[in-house]
Design a protein around this motif. Structure first.
Motif, PDB file in Angstrom:
ATOM      1  N   GLY A  66       0.712  -0.695   0.133  1.00  0.00           N
ATOM      2  CA  GLY A  66       0.135   0.175  -0.365  1.00  0.00           C
ATOM      3  C   GLY A  66       1.199   1.256  -0.393  1.00  0.00           C
ATOM      4  O   GLY A  66       0.275   2.181   0.198  1.00  0.00           O
ATOM      5  N   ILE A  67       2.101   1.175   0.079  1.00  0.00           N
ATOM      6  CA  ILE A  67       2.924   2.338  -0.425  1.00  0.00           C
ATOM      7  C   ILE A  67       3.759   2.382  -1.418  1.00  0.00           C
ATOM      8  O   ILE A  67       4.428   1.849  -2.279  1.00  0.00           O
ATOM      9  N   TYR A  68       3.155   4.051  -2.245  1.00  0.00           N
ATOM     10  CA  TYR A  68       3.905   4.070  -3.240  1.00  0.00           C
ATOM     11  C   TYR A  68       4.727   5.020  -3.431  1.00  0.00           C
ATOM     12  O   TYR A  68       5.624   5.231  -4.394  1.00  0.00           O
ATOM     13  N   ASP A  69       4.687   5.933  -2.984  1.00  0.00           N
ATOM     14  CA  ASP A  69       5.282   7.643  -2.355  1.00  0.00           C
ATOM     15  C   ASP A  69       5.037   8.549  -1.491  1.00  0.00           C
ATOM     16  O   ASP A  69       4.674   7.329  -0.759  1.00  0.00           O
ATOM     17  N   ALA A  79      -7.014  16.248  -1.658  1.00  0.00           N
ATOM     18  CA  ALA A  79      -6.429  16.893  -0.723  1.00  0.00           C
ATOM     19  C   ALA A  79      -4.890  15.689  -0.470  1.00  0.00           C
ATOM     20  O   ALA A  79      -4.884  14.648  -0.962  1.00  0.00           O
ATOM     21  N   LEU A  80      -3.803  16.015  -0.581  1.00  0.00           N
ATOM     22  CA  LEU A  80      -2.674  14.811  -0.111  1.00  0.00           C
ATOM     23  C   LEU A  80      -2.334  14.713   1.237  1.00  0.00           C
ATOM     24  O   LEU A  80      -2.530  15.738   2.303  1.00  0.00           O
ATOM     25  N   ASP A  81      -2.341  13.407   1.667  1.00  0.00           N
ATOM     26  CA  ASP A  81      -1.656  13.302   2.939  1.00  0.00           C
ATOM     27  C   ASP A  81       0.611  12.484   2.959  1.00  0.00           C
ATOM     28  O   ASP A  81       0.568  11.618   2.180  1.00  0.00           O
ATOM     29  N   LEU A  82       0.294  12.604   3.550  1.00  0.00           N
ATOM     30  CA  LEU A  82       2.498  12.075   4.351  1.00  0.00           C
ATOM     31  C   LEU A  82       2.181  10.448   4.334  1.00  0.00           C
ATOM     32  O   LEU A  82       1.230  10.208   4.651  1.00  0.00           O
ATOM     33  N   VAL A  83       3.328   9.745   3.881  1.00  0.00           N
ATOM     34  CA  VAL A  83       3.205   8.402   3.991  1.00  0.00           C
ATOM     35  C   VAL A  83       4.067   8.146   4.718  1.00  0.00           C
ATOM     36  O   VAL A  83       5.352   8.511   5.201  1.00  0.00           O
ATOM     37  N   GLY A 310       3.020  14.456  -7.856  1.00  0.00           N
ATOM     38  CA  GLY A 310       3.925  12.970  -7.201  1.00  0.00           C
ATOM     39  C   GLY A 310       5.252  13.195  -7.705  1.00  0.00           C
ATOM     40  O   GLY A 310       5.690  13.931  -8.776  1.00  0.00           O
ATOM     41  N   PHE A 311       6.562  11.792  -7.794  1.00  0.00           N
ATOM     42  CA  PHE A 311       7.443  11.903  -8.843  1.00  0.00           C
ATOM     43  C   PHE A 311       7.646  10.907  -9.529  1.00  0.00           C
ATOM     44  O   PHE A 311       6.855  10.183  -9.789  1.00  0.00           O
ATOM     45  N   PHE A 312       8.044  11.180 -10.652  1.00  0.00           N
ATOM     46  CA  PHE A 312       8.849  10.511 -11.651  1.00  0.00           C
ATOM     47  C   PHE A 312       7.613  10.203 -12.758  1.00  0.00           C
ATOM     48  O   PHE A 312       8.373  10.684 -14.058  1.00  0.00           O
TER      49      PHE A 312
END
Length: 582
Positions: A66-69, A79-83, A310-312
């Motif tokens: 479940g962790i991508y970024d 909205a975005l949350d820190l992982v 996100g990245f990339f």
């Protein structure tokens, strides 16, 4: 019992290791290669720290854990949350081994905050808020570590434009983390499994790749000496640490040295939302900016069909029923839209050079499997072997499709290096082929290989496999790979485990309070009994006292009577004597 030491060098690559090995600057690392195997280690797509390290320690792909970024979309919101590790939905090596009764030590591994409760210790890595937080388990170890290493840092403070200051901070980070690891091992000499990650390599490569790699298009030979010197000292320090760990672990220990991804030059920043804007799939209500209007607030969502963050290189469809203001119907409309985007990406060219920008575009189902596939981007874009990239925080802030790498802050160095898919793997120990070269190893193979080296059965849920090509045929015959029969028990997240532990503690406290209440009631009853006994005894004493008073009075009366009678008798006798004398 044999030990396994898993050492992570964040971002390490044979591109920079091999020249130092050829110069005999890294003797301990060279000995591991001579006595064992080496080879490339394929990272996740994308080769991002959160997804990569989590896949390595769980043995499963991001669709399962479940962790991508570094950030994720908040469910039901833009909205975005820190992982952090609260979102990890797969069991890492250290908890699996703890359940087997093995002693484990985990140091500075990314995506380990909050730390798991284990049979040993966990010191969280870069996702921890700071040394003031509860970043160590057990909590009693935190003050001891900070007392021994008062300048301890979890990660690098990148807030500077001064190259010399940055380089000194990289070296200081490596030094305090080495001191902390030495301190921990002196207090825990009996570990069966140790995993430690050093992140200073990654921080150096991001900012100074143009000084370290002569093949980089931006290589600056004239100013490279200082950075190359720091890099050599950093790698030599890590090599010394490997030597000390070999002494600590003993001759029968298995060593793995890995990186979560490789490294190479960063040539261009790509503004994926500019691409989506140009092909009519994204609309803004106002101009977003890193220091002004947040991206999610600037978008006209009702008119936007696709967006990126996100990245990339990630693209999400604005799906009806998934996004709060989705306008793309799931099914045929979504499929047609993805085909349109893929075709446009495959034709995308750098406006300056005319070269193709995109190597591959993957649908998430091509890369991931498991209950968390739905949290992945709908499309993942690999651009020019990651020499081109999008970066979290840049969404929509640039007027061009591509540009030179830039910094989000005036107080931060511009990155010149970026991740690559192939990292490193070096492995040596009992039963491992000497001087071998392995291929096709992936990050998800690390966890099952560690379990195999420790003689622990491998959960069937793991996507990775034991790296059999690293072991001799004789060893494999004598020690066959074993798998756990049946499914694993349901896994709780760290937050759920903490809640369960707190609930257990509350229940224990409630039980204790009840016991104390019962004890108090029993004590009160006993006190009442004693008070009754005391009252009865007091009455008896009062009776005895009264009797004594009575006896004293009677004795006094008796004494007076005796005295009076004696006196009367004496008077009579005296009268007779006087009469006789007359």
């Amino acid at each position: 019992m044999a030990r396994v030491v898993l050492l992570g060098l964040d971002g390490a690559t044979f591109t920079l290791l091999d020249p130092l090995l050829q110069e005999h600057r890294l003797p301990n690392l060279a000995r591991l290669m001579q006595e064992g195997v080496r080879g490339p280690l394929r990272s996740t797509i994308h080769p991002l720290t959160p997804a990569a390290w989590t896949s390595a320690v769980t043995g499963v792909n991001p669709g399962k854990h479940g962790i991508y970024d570094f950030r994720r979309r908040r469910p039901g919101s833009y909205a975005l949350d820190l992982v952090n590790a609260r979102l990890r939905d797969a069991e890492p090596l250290w908890t699996l081994l703890s359940k087997q009764g093995r002693r484990v030590g985990v140091f500075n591994v990314p995506m380990t905050y909050p730390p798991d409760a284990v049979n040993g210790f966990v010191v969280s890595g870069m996702d921890a808020p700071g040394v003031e937080s509860s970043f160590i388990s057990p909590a009693s170890l935190r003050p001891l570590l900070l007392a021994a290493v008062p300048d301890y840092q979890i990660d690098l403070d990148e807030g500077t434009e001064d190259e010399e200051v940055y380089l000194s901070r990289v070296e200081a980070l490596a030094e305090v983390q080495q001191q902390a690891l030495d301190t921990l091992l002196s207090r825990h000499p009996d570990l069966d499994f140790l995993m430690a990650v050093f992140v200073a390599t990654d921080r150096l490569y991001h900012a100074f790749w143009h000084y370290l790699d002569p093949a980089s298009p931006a290589y600056d030979h004239e100013h490279a000496a200082v950075a190359r010197s720091v890099h050599e000292r950093l790698l030599c320090r890590i090599d010394d640490t490997i030597g000390r760990l070999q002494t600590w672990a003993g001759d029968d220990a298995t060593f793995l040295v890995i990186s979560d991804h490789g490294f190479g030059p960063l040539e261009k920043d790509v503004y994926m939302n500019r691409f989506l804007l140009d092909i009519g799939l994204l609309r803004f209500r106002s101009q977003p900016g890193y220091d002004s209007v947040p991206f999610a607030e600037a978008v006209d969502w009702q008119s936007t069909r696709a967006y990126s963050f996100g990245f990339f290189g990630n693209i999400y469809l604005n799906l009806r029923g998934r996004e709060p203001q989705g306008c793309v119907e799931q099914g045929r409309e979504a499929e047609a839209l993805m085909q349109q985007i893929i075709a446009a990406l495959q034709d995308l060219r750098d406006p300056e050079t005319g070269t193709r920008m995109v190597d591959n575009v993957y649908r998430r189902e091509q890369l991931y499997s498991g209950p968390h596939v739905g949290e992945a981007p709908d499309l993942l874009v690999v651009m020019r072997d990651y020499a081109y990239m999008t970066r979290d925080g840049y969404e929509g802030v640039h007027g061009n499709l591509v540009g030179k790498p830039m910094s989000l802050s005036r107080h931060r160095l511009v990155h010149t290096g970026n991740h690559r898919l192939d990292g490193i793997m070096i492995m040596a120990g009992p039963g491992i082929r000497a001087g071998g070269y392995i291929t096709d190893a992936t990050l998800t193979d690390i966890a099952p290989t560690v379990l195999y080296a420790l003689g622990v059965p491998i959960p069937n849920i793991m996507d990775g496999r034991v790296l059999r090509q690293a072991f001799s045929d004789e060893h494999l015959a004598a020690h066959p790979v074993r798998h756990l029969a049946g499914p694993l028990p349901p896994l709780q997240s760290p937050a759920q485990r903490q809640l369960a532990e707190m609930s257990q503690r509350v229940a224990a406290l409630e039980s204790r309070v009840k016991q104390l209440e019962e004890s108090n009631q029993q004590a009160a009853a006993r006190i009442r009994e004693l008070e009754a006994v005391i009252a009865d005894r007091n009455k008896q004493i009062e009776g005895v006292v009264q009797m004594l008073h009575y006896r004293e009075e009677m004795l006094d009366r008796y004494q007076r009577t005796i005295f009076f009678r004696a006196y009367q008798r004496w008077q009579r006798l005296r009268g007779r004597v006087l009469t006789d004398k007359e």
